[in-house]
Design an enzyme around this catalytic site. Structure first.
Site, PDB file in Angstrom:
ATOM      1  CG  PHE A   1      -1.804   1.213   1.361  1.00 31.40           C
ATOM      2  CD1 PHE A   1      -3.177   1.073   1.238  1.00 31.40           C
ATOM      3  CD2 PHE A   1      -1.292   2.483   1.627  1.00 31.40           C
ATOM      4  CE1 PHE A   1      -4.021   2.179   1.370  1.00 31.40           C
ATOM      5  CE2 PHE A   1      -2.121   3.591   1.746  1.00 31.40           C
ATOM      6  CZ  PHE A   1      -3.502   3.427   1.627  1.00 31.40           C
ATOM      7  CD  GLU A   2       5.454   3.037  -2.882  1.00 30.08           C
ATOM      8  OE1 GLU A   2       6.450   2.734  -2.212  1.00 30.08           O
ATOM      9  OE2 GLU A   2       5.380   2.881  -4.125  1.00 30.08           O
ATOM     10  CB  ILE A   3      -0.567   7.059  -1.677  1.00 28.98           C
ATOM     11  CG1 ILE A   3      -1.691   6.021  -1.540  1.00 28.98           C
ATOM     12  CG2 ILE A   3      -1.056   8.253  -2.488  1.00 28.98           C
ATOM     13  CD1 ILE A   3      -2.882   6.504  -0.767  1.00 28.98           C
TER      14      ILE A   3
END
Length: 327
Positions: free
Chosen positions: A261-263
């Site tokens: 999960f990487e923004i």
């Protein structure tokens, strides 16, 4: 007829979704997408600002997405969600996209890009028809980098080569894909990622409002046997370059952002600082010799080039991936 029969077999194998598709006009879905995918395999040139490394060749779904960007709504963040998926894991992908749609994207409507090496046109049709999101496919071809010797041997943390290709893709190659051209933010998820409850705000707008470069949900610890010499080589790079690390000295060795999960802001990865760093790391060959993962590589990069107040832990986002059940 053969294609339609194959489609019906695939739907039956994914019984969880049969009810959803049972009322659809299966044949029309198949042949519409089949013709869309194959009638135009032309390549066009694109002028992508931000990275000279991005290929000038752009085909099919890439063209469609670039055209979408031309008419992008004013004020809406130029952002996309992306997955890297193997065909064997497509059933899990359905569930991940469903959780993303139900808890975020049915409201905010950002394009989803699926990078793949071997997802058939039929399976692409099934994935598209299962979601209200606009979904784009980009084929990638994984090969051993030419700077490695032909008699290459894994030295530690033994796992299949495909996993190491994946690590290199997420840390380097994804930002060289023409389909990403023109976007300002990217949200990476894995095919077994699940958003557990509604996100009641536009997560990309939040990144802009707070001047954030990197968003995550958790940190963890990578195996020392899979990061042999990575931190040491980073220190060598720091000492031989002119960079002034932001919080690398405070970042504990083997600590990593749980980056399935990487923004992030694309400019971080397209910057000269990161491009020089990832070139250095890549050429050392540690991704293949030792299985240096994209998580430690990119976590180190964040600690080198991003200020702490430009990172954000999305504590309010319900997220599940393997053993992580957050929060």
């Amino acid at each position: 007829m053969l294609l339609a029969s194959s489609l019906l077999c695939l739907v039956a194998l994914n019984g969880l979704y049969w009810k959803q598709w049972n009322n659809m006009d299966i044949k029309s879905i198949l042949f519409k997408d089949y013709l869309t995918s194959w009638k135009s395999m032309q390549h066009v040139s694109i002028n992508c600002k931000g990275s000279e490394r991005i290929s000038r060749s752009c085909a099919d779904d890439c063209i469609r997405l670039q055209n979408l960007l031309k008419d992008w709504p004013d004020g809406k963040p130029k952002a996309f969600v992306y997955y890297l998926v193997h065909v064997k894991r497509v059933p899990m992908l359905f569930q991940s996209i469903n959780s993303l749609d139900s808890n975020f994207n049915n409201v905010y409507n950002y394009p989803i890009v699926i990078f793949h090496e071997d997802i058939s046109v039929i399976n692409q049709s099934l994935i598209r028809s299962s979601s209200k999101s606009d979904i784009y496919f980009q084929a990638v071809k994984f090969e051993m980098p030419d700077f490695l010797p032909k008699n290459f041997t894994q030295l530690s943390c033994r796992c299949h080569i495909g996993y190491r290709h994946m690590c290199r893709f997420h840390s380097k190659l994804v930002y060289e894909q023409p389909i990403t051209c023109g976007f300002e933010y990217a949200w990476r998820l894995d095919d077994d990622s699940k958003i557990k409850r509604p996100i009641k705000y536009d997560i990309f707008e939040y990144m802009i409002e707070k001047n954030l470069l990197y968003g995550y949900v958790a940190t963890t610890r990578d195996s020392p046997s899979c990061t042999i010499n990575l931190w040491e080589n980073t220190e060598i790079y720091i000492n031989s370059s002119s960079i002034a690390p932001t919080f690398f000295t405070e970042w504990k060795q083997y600590s990593v952002y749980y980056n399935n999960f990487e923004i992030s802001r694309m400019s971080l990865w397209l910057s000269d600082d990161y491009q020089k760093f990832i070139d250095y790391i890549d050429k050392l060959g540690g991704i293949y010799y030792y299985r240096w993962g994209d998580a430690p590589i990119k976590s180190i990069a964040v600690s080198l080039f991003v200020r702490k107040n430009e990172t954000h832990n999305f504590l309010d986002v319900g997220y599940q991936h393997k053993k992580l059940n957050h929060p």
